[in-house]
Design an enzyme around this catalytic site. Sequence first.
Site, PDB file in Angstrom:
ATOM      1  N   LYS A 125      42.965  27.858  38.804  1.00 44.39           N
ATOM      2  CA  LYS A 125      42.555  29.082  39.515  1.00 44.39           C
ATOM      3  C   LYS A 125      41.349  28.771  40.409  1.00 44.39           C
ATOM      4  O   LYS A 125      40.426  28.056  39.976  1.00 44.39           O
ATOM      5  CB  LYS A 125      42.197  30.164  38.483  1.00 44.39           C
ATOM      6  CG  LYS A 125      41.847  31.522  39.051  1.00 44.39           C
ATOM      7  CD  LYS A 125      41.549  32.508  37.921  1.00 44.39           C
ATOM      8  CE  LYS A 125      41.289  33.915  38.408  1.00 44.39           C
ATOM      9  NZ  LYS A 125      41.037  34.866  37.293  1.00 44.39           N
ATOM     10  N   SER A 127      42.891  39.322  32.889  1.00 40.00           N
ATOM     11  CA  SER A 127      43.323  38.552  34.058  1.00 40.00           C
ATOM     12  C   SER A 127      44.116  37.287  33.746  1.00 40.00           C
ATOM     13  O   SER A 127      44.644  36.657  34.668  1.00 40.00           O
ATOM     14  CB  SER A 127      42.111  38.186  34.920  1.00 40.00           C
ATOM     15  OG  SER A 127      41.602  39.325  35.556  1.00 40.00           O
ATOM     16  N   SER A 160      43.641  39.011  37.556  1.00 42.01           N
ATOM     17  CA  SER A 160      43.299  38.302  38.768  1.00 42.01           C
ATOM     18  C   SER A 160      43.901  36.903  38.871  1.00 42.01           C
ATOM     19  O   SER A 160      43.912  36.332  39.959  1.00 42.01           O
ATOM     20  CB  SER A 160      41.784  38.182  38.891  1.00 42.01           C
ATOM     21  OG  SER A 160      41.249  37.435  37.810  1.00 42.01           O
TER      22      SER A 160
END
Lengths: 66, 475
Positions: free
Chosen positions: B82, B181, B157
Amino acid sequence: MAEPARPPLDAETLEALARVAGLALSAEEQAALLPPAAAIHAALGRLEALGLADTEPPYIFRLAAE
Amino acid sequence: MDAREIAFLPVATLAEHLRRRDLSPVEVTRVFLDRIAAYDRDLASYITVTADSALAEAAAAEREIAAGQYRGPLHGVPVSIKDLFYTAGVRTTAGSRILGDFVPTEDATVVARLRGAGAISLGKTNLEEFAFGATSVNPHYGACRNPWDRERIAGGSSGGSAAALAAGLCSVTLGTDSGGSIRQPAALCGVVGLKPTYGRVSRHGVVPLSWSQDHVGPLARTVRDAALVLAAIAGADPRDPASSAAPVPDYLATLEAGAAGLRLALPRDFFFDRIDPQVEAAVRQAAQTLVGLGATLEEIPLPQAAHTVTAGAAILFAEAAAYHEPWLRTRPQDYGPLILGRLRVGTTILATDLLQAQRARGVLVAQTAALFDRFDALLTPAVPIGAPRQDETTIQWPDGVVEDIRGTTLRYTRPFNLLGFPAISVPCGFTADGLPIGLQVVGRPFAEATVLRVARAYEAAADWGARRPVLGGGA
């Protein structure tokens, strides 16, 4: 006697909070900010129902022994 | 073995091929890079692809394995990261314009640990701007799409991580979870997502959203893969002030112990309010599957859950606003409109309210921890609905309540960020529209082994992992 309810967050108070935070907001931006800010303020007022009187917050601050 | 088959191998299986040298790290890395080139223009799951360094790392892994220096099950395995984790020499945007040119000089602790285990980084995945949101419809780097239905969100997210994994564009991936997330995009994309206990995995070198609720964990194709990655990244880190010194157990030792004898609880309230009936049915069926494997199940009240969302939101909004405060005043035009509004809400949280929320946190942790005197794990839905369409901003429920997408899709995951307890989402079915559904399993602090054991027992019995999204061209 019941405790007085927390007043809802209104536009005037929000404007003051935003000014203190140093935010320069247009009228439209303030209008958009009011519903979510008011919702979270109202919800926070209900936390007292948990019975927090004898509770301390968890602290980040701690010292290591030398 | 064809390229598509390689792309969807669990890490545990791929590792055996790499160790035996009937697949090479370079060959496997090329498979993923080719698939990223073919499919990611549409999915937007990556922000930065590091093809050259990935191939160089793969060649080095290949030489080491050939020389008998096999490091373990992540050696030569291509991973994605990420774009919230610091990566030395590779820009780390946090999905923002503000950090669009930020190139860290060091790796986040977990990235360094993955590299130390021999993993190969394919690149940095798309996310919600500064991880503050639930859709990964990123205003600066493109709207990440759900591989199961590209008109729908991948969640957030860590949406890019979940989408890349579900589409076979990496073997395993790292995410962060401050309100769901990891678990929410994992559920919406049909993969496994593990949020460990707060303090179990270092946050050093992760752009913060909410210091006291940020968690780092894996998204993986299988529960075993999640355990393998957790084993590599867990453990004390002196550079993370919240890091725990608790010893890291062998997560694989009890993974296949089954569900027999486990005491499971299914909360009655909050977690089945305003939910798609298909999701509720799938989760209740999953619970019965575990009962069929020998677990006991009791429905329990959990009236404190709604308060966890309130307290968690106040703390998250205030902590995020504090971190962003300088940019909020000097560069508001560089934020996307959604995060800018959320950060501004955070600036209006009173100090007294933040402290009340922290006091509530203490009470809520104690109340919820007490449940684990009677139960080994809680079962809940991970997300109340299948993945929403990209253009949906709100949901109207049959009782007339209108809820925004962020509030809806993170409603069941947020409580365990405030509490810090470990929680995993494991696939437990599909809606009639073919959208994945996730079962959330929650354990007592530092009981990741139990959470993994329950999830693995269910996964082995249900076997939803055989289904794959169709990306076009037979991929």
